[in-house]
Design an enzyme around this catalytic site. Sequence first.
Site, short mmCIF file in Angstrom:
data_model
loop_
_atom_site.label_atom_id
_atom_site.label_comp_id
_atom_site.label_asym_id
_atom_site.label_seq_id
_atom_site.Cartn_x
_atom_site.Cartn_y
_atom_site.Cartn_z
N ASN A 1 63.98 8.70 -30.85
CA ASN A 1 64.21 9.70 -29.79
C ASN A 1 63.06 10.69 -29.63
O ASN A 1 62.74 11.11 -28.51
CB ASN A 1 65.55 10.41 -29.99
CG ASN A 1 65.60 11.23 -31.24
OD1 ASN A 1 65.06 10.82 -32.27
ND2 ASN A 1 66.21 12.38 -31.17
N GLU B 1 68.66 12.89 -42.45
CA GLU B 1 68.93 13.67 -41.24
C GLU B 1 69.63 12.73 -40.27
O GLU B 1 69.00 11.82 -39.73
CB GLU B 1 67.63 14.19 -40.63
CG GLU B 1 66.82 15.09 -41.55
CD GLU B 1 67.49 16.42 -41.84
OE1 GLU B 1 68.40 16.80 -41.09
OE2 GLU B 1 67.11 17.06 -42.83
N CYS C 1 68.75 15.04 -31.14
CA CYS C 1 69.86 15.21 -32.08
C CYS C 1 70.48 16.60 -31.95
O CYS C 1 71.61 16.82 -32.37
CB CYS C 1 69.37 14.97 -33.49
SG CYS C 1 67.91 15.95 -33.87
N GLU D 1 64.92 19.71 -44.23
CA GLU D 1 63.49 19.60 -43.96
C GLU D 1 62.99 20.97 -43.53
O GLU D 1 63.77 21.91 -43.40
CB GLU D 1 63.26 18.56 -42.85
CG GLU D 1 63.71 17.16 -43.25
CD GLU D 1 63.35 16.09 -42.23
OE1 GLU D 1 63.48 16.36 -41.02
OE2 GLU D 1 62.95 14.99 -42.63
P1 NAD Z 1 68.82 4.11 -36.51
O1 NAD Z 1 69.58 4.59 -37.68
O2 NAD Z 1 69.26 2.89 -35.82
O3 NAD Z 1 67.29 3.84 -36.91
C1 NAD Z 1 66.46 4.84 -37.48
C2 NAD Z 1 65.36 4.18 -38.28
O4 NAD Z 1 65.94 3.52 -39.39
C3 NAD Z 1 64.58 3.12 -37.51
O5 NAD Z 1 63.23 3.18 -37.89
C4 NAD Z 1 65.22 1.82 -38.00
O6 NAD Z 1 64.37 0.71 -37.90
C5 NAD Z 1 65.50 2.17 -39.44
N1 NAD Z 1 66.57 1.39 -40.08
C6 NAD Z 1 67.65 0.80 -39.51
N2 NAD Z 1 68.40 0.17 -40.44
C7 NAD Z 1 67.79 0.38 -41.63
C8 NAD Z 1 68.08 0.00 -42.97
N3 NAD Z 1 69.17 -0.72 -43.29
N4 NAD Z 1 67.24 0.39 -43.95
C9 NAD Z 1 66.17 1.14 -43.66
N5 NAD Z 1 65.82 1.52 -42.42
C10 NAD Z 1 66.63 1.15 -41.41
O7 NAD Z 1 68.74 5.36 -35.53
P2 NAD Z 1 68.13 5.40 -34.06
O8 NAD Z 1 69.07 4.69 -33.14
O9 NAD Z 1 66.70 5.00 -34.13
O10 NAD Z 1 68.16 6.96 -33.77
C11 NAD Z 1 69.23 7.65 -33.17
C12 NAD Z 1 70.01 8.39 -34.23
O11 NAD Z 1 69.18 9.29 -34.92
C13 NAD Z 1 71.13 9.24 -33.64
O12 NAD Z 1 72.29 9.07 -34.40
C14 NAD Z 1 70.60 10.66 -33.79
O13 NAD Z 1 71.58 11.65 -33.89
C15 NAD Z 1 69.82 10.55 -35.04
N6 NAD Z 1 68.84 11.62 -35.15
C16 NAD Z 1 69.07 12.62 -36.06
C17 NAD Z 1 68.15 13.67 -36.18
C18 NAD Z 1 68.36 14.77 -37.18
O14 NAD Z 1 67.44 15.54 -37.40
N7 NAD Z 1 69.52 14.90 -37.78
C19 NAD Z 1 67.01 13.68 -35.38
C20 NAD Z 1 66.83 12.65 -34.46
C21 NAD Z 1 67.75 11.62 -34.36
#
Ligand code: NAD
Length: 482
Positions: A150, A248, A282, A461
């Site tokens: 995002n 996060e 987020c 963080e």
């Molecule tokens: P996602 O969990 O699908 O993927 C995030 C990252 O993790 C990607 O690089 C992905 O390739 C990797 N990943 C996926 N499965 C994995 C595994 N089993 N082991 C290791 N790595 C793995 O999330 P997304 O769809 O890319 O992002 C959207 C989500 O992120 C939303 O839920 C949003 O709320 C959250 N988000 C949270 C924050 C925060 O600061 N809390 C900030 C931004 C986004």
Amino acid sequence: MLKIKNYINGQLVKPASDDYLDNYNPATGEVYSLIPDSNEQDVQNAVEAAKSAFPVWSKMNAEQRHDILMRVSALIERDLDLLAEAESIDNGKSKSLAKQVDIPRAVSNFKFYATAAMHTATKAHETVGEAINYTLRQPLGVVGCISPWNLPLYLFTWKIAPALAAGCSVVAKPSEITPTTAYLLSKLCIEADLPAGVLNIVHGLGAKAGSAIVAHKDVKAISFTGGTKTGADIARQAAPMFKKLSLELGGKNPNLIFADCNYEEMLKTTVLSSFSNQGQICLCGSRIFVERPLYERFKTDFVERVSALKIGDPLASETNVGAVVSKPHLEKILSYIDLAGKEGGKILCGGKQAKVSGRCENGWFVEPTVIEGLCFDCRTNQEEIFGPVVTITPFDTEEEVLKYANSVEYGLSATIWTENLSRAHRIAEKIESGIVWVNCWLLRDLRTPFGGVKNSGIGREGGFEALRFFTEEKNVCIKINY
Ligand code: NAD
């Protein structure tokens, strides 16, 4: 077609398998580059490189590390326009947003942690008459940084910069959905003479490349930002190895609007906090609770302003709402709008896939959508949608709105609009979230702790918190013979 490369041991290299994944431009629906489909072998190579680099990098004095990280920051700033355009094409966000927020923040992340490296201090405790204890803070070694799509470069650098500043060497993986600016960053790191192996960037799928980073025995900690379910998978995999974890995760942030608020400021900011980056931040507020005396006025004005947002080509300067990041994500958002209807919600504006003519006619756009009439505990109001969809709900008392706000499994951020200072303090204290904004939104000071409670994650963080995460304390006790 551009083939993105991994960045391992200071070199841009092909994936071991020579297999690639398609990378889509969400504004056109077309494949425009190829991403390495990296596997365990690539991760192994990256970890080996990081292990070899660690002894020299971790012992380098803080000022030298500062100088190198500042060079990276300056190069990101030099390429701001190019990086903003790349981010916009990769993610679907408007180029103007990337230029104002994403890329400047990546510049600041490196600058902030480059300087922080020179201002860290360690503790000493005197046991009077007996001993002096001093506490060393030592970098963990090789660490893994995994980030989402995002805010691609913004969040990628938010992890990498403190890890490097702390003296760790890094194996990092950006989202496979938005790999481009991480690839451009690897070229800038080469130009900045970052020593080989200090930062390694492995592209590919989460379940393959990401999981291999988490599983590797020599990766001492994982800093992860992404979905709550992925966070749980990572925690499960890492727990038997006792890795340090910073997670996060998702959110479902409430926006509490009281009748005594500064109305114009609240209205302007609430449009932004709902629909910036197509609601894919987020920290966006997706549940808007409005004190009943203000409800009808707010509803009318909010819907009018939201309906006036310009949906369009992310590269066009007048665009407010760009594309959502992918076809599956578009379908997920539309399925939630459908669910809201089934749960009894009334769509006040938006509610459909948007069509943008010309170059973007096959792109993935969603109309900014406002829904009312839903119960606080229905699925639409409980589950993360992460798109341009908000609900509005009236309330009568502080107790009632706190119950609504705290009813979800998440607890990342909350926004409170009131001119009553006592009430602001009272609610801020009782609300279940890691971050509370009063009369503002997304006002960030990088020194402050950032993170969530409940299913929004563990750890913080920001500021020195991140440097502490990437280091381990060691206490040395020296007996003194007086
Ligand atoms: P996602 O969990 O699908 O993927 C995030 C990252 O993790 C990607 O690089 C992905 O390739 C990797 N990943 C996926 N499965 C994995 C595994 N089993 N082991 C290791 N790595 C793995 O999330 P997304 O769809 O890319 O992002 C959207 C989500 O992120 C939303 O839920 C949003 O709320 C959250 N988000 C949270 C924050 C925060 O600061 N809390 C900030 C931004 C986004």
